[in-house]
Design an enzyme around this catalytic site. Structure first.
Site, PDB file in Angstrom:
ATOM      1  N   GLY A  28      53.492  50.265  15.452  1.00  0.00           N
ATOM      2  CA  GLY A  28      54.263  51.490  15.235  1.00  0.00           C
ATOM      3  C   GLY A  28      53.901  52.153  13.912  1.00  0.00           C
ATOM      4  O   GLY A  28      53.760  53.380  13.823  1.00  0.00           O
TER       5      GLY A  28
ATOM      6  N   GLU B 110      62.148  39.377  14.455  1.00  0.00           N
ATOM      7  CA  GLU B 110      62.285  39.431  15.914  1.00  0.00           C
ATOM      8  C   GLU B 110      61.448  38.322  16.550  1.00  0.00           C
ATOM      9  O   GLU B 110      60.256  38.192  16.282  1.00  0.00           O
ATOM     10  CB  GLU B 110      61.816  40.792  16.439  1.00  0.00           C
TER      11      GLU B 110
ATOM     12  N   CYS C 237      63.910  44.416  23.676  1.00  0.00           N
ATOM     13  CA  CYS C 237      64.138  44.818  22.272  1.00  0.00           C
ATOM     14  C   CYS C 237      65.638  44.967  22.012  1.00  0.00           C
ATOM     15  O   CYS C 237      66.067  44.990  20.859  1.00  0.00           O
ATOM     16  CB  CYS C 237      63.362  46.079  21.920  1.00  0.00           C
TER      17      CYS C 237
ATOM     18  N   GLU D  84      59.627  53.391  19.211  1.00  0.00           N
ATOM     19  CA  GLU D  84      60.678  52.410  19.516  1.00  0.00           C
ATOM     20  C   GLU D  84      60.070  51.048  19.237  1.00  0.00           C
ATOM     21  O   GLU D  84      59.065  50.679  19.850  1.00  0.00           O
ATOM     22  CB  GLU D  84      61.102  52.488  20.997  1.00  0.00           C
TER      23      GLU D  84
ATOM     24  N   GLY E 254      56.635  49.416  21.098  1.00  0.00           N
ATOM     25  CA  GLY E 254      55.879  48.181  20.860  1.00  0.00           C
ATOM     26  C   GLY E 254      56.309  47.554  19.555  1.00  0.00           C
ATOM     27  O   GLY E 254      57.469  47.689  19.143  1.00  0.00           O
ATOM     28  N   SER E 255      55.357  46.913  18.897  1.00  0.00           N
ATOM     29  CA  SER E 255      55.701  46.155  17.692  1.00  0.00           C
ATOM     30  C   SER E 255      55.799  47.071  16.465  1.00  0.00           C
ATOM     31  O   SER E 255      55.263  48.181  16.452  1.00  0.00           O
ATOM     32  CB  SER E 255      54.636  45.090  17.445  1.00  0.00           C
TER      33      SER E 255
ATOM     34  N   LYS F   9      48.462  54.939  28.161  1.00  0.00           N
ATOM     35  CA  LYS F   9      47.844  53.624  27.954  1.00  0.00           C
ATOM     36  C   LYS F   9      48.898  52.532  28.052  1.00  0.00           C
ATOM     37  O   LYS F   9      49.686  52.318  27.139  1.00  0.00           O
ATOM     38  CB  LYS F   9      47.168  53.532  26.580  1.00  0.00           C
TER      39      LYS F   9
ATOM     40  N   GLN G 294      52.966  34.560  23.435  1.00  0.00           N
ATOM     41  CA  GLN G 294      54.403  34.733  23.211  1.00  0.00           C
ATOM     42  C   GLN G 294      55.098  33.376  23.207  1.00  0.00           C
ATOM     43  O   GLN G 294      56.008  33.133  22.408  1.00  0.00           O
ATOM     44  CB  GLN G 294      54.989  35.653  24.282  1.00  0.00           C
TER      45      GLN G 294
HETATM   46  P1  ADP Z   1      53.626  43.827  21.689  1.00  0.00           P
HETATM   47  O1  ADP Z   1      53.843  42.774  20.667  1.00  0.00           O
HETATM   48  O2  ADP Z   1      54.847  44.294  22.399  1.00  0.00           O
HETATM   49  O3  ADP Z   1      52.453  43.581  22.584  1.00  0.00           O
HETATM   50  P2  ADP Z   1      52.005  45.866  20.432  1.00  0.00           P
HETATM   51  O4  ADP Z   1      52.452  46.839  19.393  1.00  0.00           O
HETATM   52  O5  ADP Z   1      50.888  44.954  20.116  1.00  0.00           O
HETATM   53  O6  ADP Z   1      53.331  45.111  20.824  1.00  0.00           O
HETATM   54  O7  ADP Z   1      51.643  46.621  21.776  1.00  0.00           O
HETATM   55  C1  ADP Z   1      52.320  47.737  22.276  1.00  0.00           C
HETATM   56  C2  ADP Z   1      51.300  48.723  22.817  1.00  0.00           C
HETATM   57  O8  ADP Z   1      50.512  49.210  21.732  1.00  0.00           O
HETATM   58  C3  ADP Z   1      50.319  48.099  23.818  1.00  0.00           C
HETATM   59  O9  ADP Z   1      50.028  49.040  24.838  1.00  0.00           O
HETATM   60  C4  ADP Z   1      49.111  47.833  22.956  1.00  0.00           C
HETATM   61  O10 ADP Z   1      47.918  47.761  23.689  1.00  0.00           O
HETATM   62  C5  ADP Z   1      49.139  49.051  22.045  1.00  0.00           C
HETATM   63  N1  ADP Z   1      48.345  48.890  20.806  1.00  0.00           N
HETATM   64  C6  ADP Z   1      48.037  47.745  20.151  1.00  0.00           C
HETATM   65  N2  ADP Z   1      47.273  48.018  19.070  1.00  0.00           N
HETATM   66  C7  ADP Z   1      47.093  49.359  19.028  1.00  0.00           C
HETATM   67  C8  ADP Z   1      46.406  50.265  18.152  1.00  0.00           C
HETATM   68  N3  ADP Z   1      45.714  49.837  17.097  1.00  0.00           N
HETATM   69  N4  ADP Z   1      46.459  51.572  18.424  1.00  0.00           N
HETATM   70  C9  ADP Z   1      47.166  52.034  19.477  1.00  0.00           C
HETATM   71  N5  ADP Z   1      47.805  51.246  20.344  1.00  0.00           N
HETATM   72  C10 ADP Z   1      47.786  49.928  20.132  1.00  0.00           C
END
Ligand code: ADP
Length: 479
Positions: free
Chosen positions: A230, A380, A281, A247, A225-226, A172, A328
């Protein structure tokens, strides 16, 4: 005319138009239309990956080598086209887009080689006549969830080892950058992957990603991701007793000592803090500078920032592209306002810039007079914003560098062997750089951090094996 890119589920391209991909350098430019999967498609993809696992995990190394090598070769042959399309959807410069594409090809090449180097161990048992073998097997269905800032390299550094070690995948990608994700999946599919081995489910994180987290049939999740997401991955993974690897963010320090080569320090700071629009990051967001070099360093950075060409990512002259999207951009501007309210002095930039077309252009921002307690030093920002923290000496610099909830990368600019050696040993980060930017790593060595930045085994290089395999200990009594 935009083409509709579909999801790949059990070897079939499926789905209706769901989302549009907008060029951040010119919001009138629509990169393409993409299917948006729902929970049902996510379930089908997971089921397909589960069915495909037994055969793929037992396929010979040559089968896996062939697919990964062919993928590497095609990415390399198309590096300019793919790199351009990456720059168009994400906003990093053409050079960065092509460089990242080459990196993806290198990652597939590296893990193609790893399929031929799989090995185990054999030892005598403590019981005479018994042999003990230790081997590694694929984990099963791996969920791969990726962010928007490295649209092709991060998917590559997760997909390549997952396949090399015999796992099947539900992938995904981030919604903002589906074109690079689709391209890599299309190449792998045509390179000969059996159906169901790699499934692409583009769509919302809260829908498709969440369906992956909630499935008992996903045996491992690799996430970048965030921090907030995470933590959700971690909680859901514990619930299902699955492996997970995270990460997340960084607040990476670059220490500049009085004895540093000023030109090297300025190069490291400008590259590390502002290239890729600060959206890495591993970006240097805290510039920790000792007293005697402080003013010279700040003047030199300002001079350099003033000369940087900020513009359309697809213009070959551009050195810094736009911010990735409106959300952003607002976050960057909010932090610039917060820094001012907290009493830091905005020494350069921070304004929106107008360019020929409507886009998310922001002048790189530099704060001075900041402390490590301010929010701009602790949270961050993920944009072209950095702050200088003035310190007395090396000892204070090290203490400030380590005083953070994160621990991904760190750097020091110095000509002192003593301080460089001490910093490498005592910096609380997963990756430490001496006279190099905090961002910019090799592909054949481990990547990952400490504290709030990362969780689980390292990514990349041979260390990737730890996450994508599980160990089996087999005992044999020959009679
Ligand atoms: P960023 O701020 O870098 O967009 P996110 O953590 O929101 O960080 O996104 C990183 C990835 O995690 C993306 O592919 C996003 O679609 C996915 N994501 C966001 N919310 C969820 C969730 N509840 N469960 C699984 N994946 C998610």
């Amino acid at each position: 005319m935009t083409v509709l890119r579909k999801n790949l589920i059990d070897g079939e391209w499926l789905g209706e138009a769901g989302s549009r991909n907008i060029n951040p350098s010119n919001t009138n430019d629509v990169v393409g239309e993409y299917a948006s999967a729902g929970p049902e498609e996510a379930k089908q993809a997971i089921a397909a990956a589960k069915t495909a696992f037994p055969a793929w995990s037992r396929s010979g190394p040559l089968t896996r080598h062939a697919v990964l090598k062919k993928t590497s070769d095609e990415i390399m042959a198309r590096k300019d086209e793919i790199g351009r399309s990456l720059a168009r959807e994400e906003g990093k410069t053409l050079a960065e887009g092509v460089g990242e594409t080459i990196r993806a090809a290198q990652l597939f090449d590296f893990f193609a080689g790893e399929t031929l180097r799989l090995s185990g161990e054999m030892v005598p048992s403590v019981r005479p006549g018994v042999g003990v073998e230790m081997t590694r097997e694929g984990v099963g269905v791996v969920g791969i969830i990726t962010p928007w800032n490295f649209p092709i390299a991060i998917p590559a550094w997760k997909i390549a080892p997952a396949l090399a070690y015999g796992n099947t995948i539900v992938f995904k990608p981030a919604e903002l950058v589906p074109e690079s994700a689709w391209t890599i999946v299309d190449i792998l599919h045509r390179a000969g992957l059996p159906k169901g081995v790699l499934n692409l489910v583009m769509g919302k994180g809260s829908v498709v990603g969440q369906a992956m987290l909630d499935s008992p049939d996903v045996n491992a999740i690799s996430f970048t991701g965030s921090v907030g997401t995470g933590k959700r991955v971690a909680a859901a993974s514990v619930e299902h007793m699955r492996k997970f690897q995270l990460e997340m963010g960084g607040k990476n320090p670059l220490v500049v000592l009085d004895d540093a080569d000023l030109a090297v320090a300025v190069d490291c700071a400008v590259n590390g803090a502002y290239f890729s629009t600060g959206q890495r990051c591993t970006a240097s967001s805290r510039l920790i500078v000792t007293e005697a070099i402080h003013d010279r360093f700040v003047d030199a950075i300002k001079e350099r920032l003033d000369k940087l060409v900020i513009g359309d990512a697809l213009d070959a002259k551009t050195q810094i592209g736009p911010v990735v999207d409106q959300t952003q951009l607002k976050q960057d501007e909010d932090y610039i306002a917060i820094g001012r309210q907290e009493g830091a002095e905005l020494a350069f930039g921070g304004d929106r810039l107008e360019r020929g077309a409507p886009g998310f252009y922001l002048q790189p921002a530099l704060f001075v007079g900041s402390t490590n307690a301010m929010r701009i030093s602790r949270e961050e920002i993920f944009g072209p914003v950095a702050n200088v923290i003035r310190v007395k000496d090396y000892d204070e610099a090290l203490a400030v560098a380590n005083d953070t909830p994160f621990g991904l990368t760190s750097g020091i600019c110095t000509t002192s062997l003593k301080h460089a050696t001490h910093f490498k040993r005592n910096s609380e980060a997963g990756m430490v750089m001496v006279n190099l930017p905090t961002a910019g790593v090799d592909f054949h060595v481990p990547f990952g951090g400490r504290k709030g930045s990362s969780y689980g085994p390292r990514e990349q290089g041979r260390y990737a094996m730890e996450f994508y395999t599980t160990v089996k200990t087999a005992y044999t009594f020959a009679g």
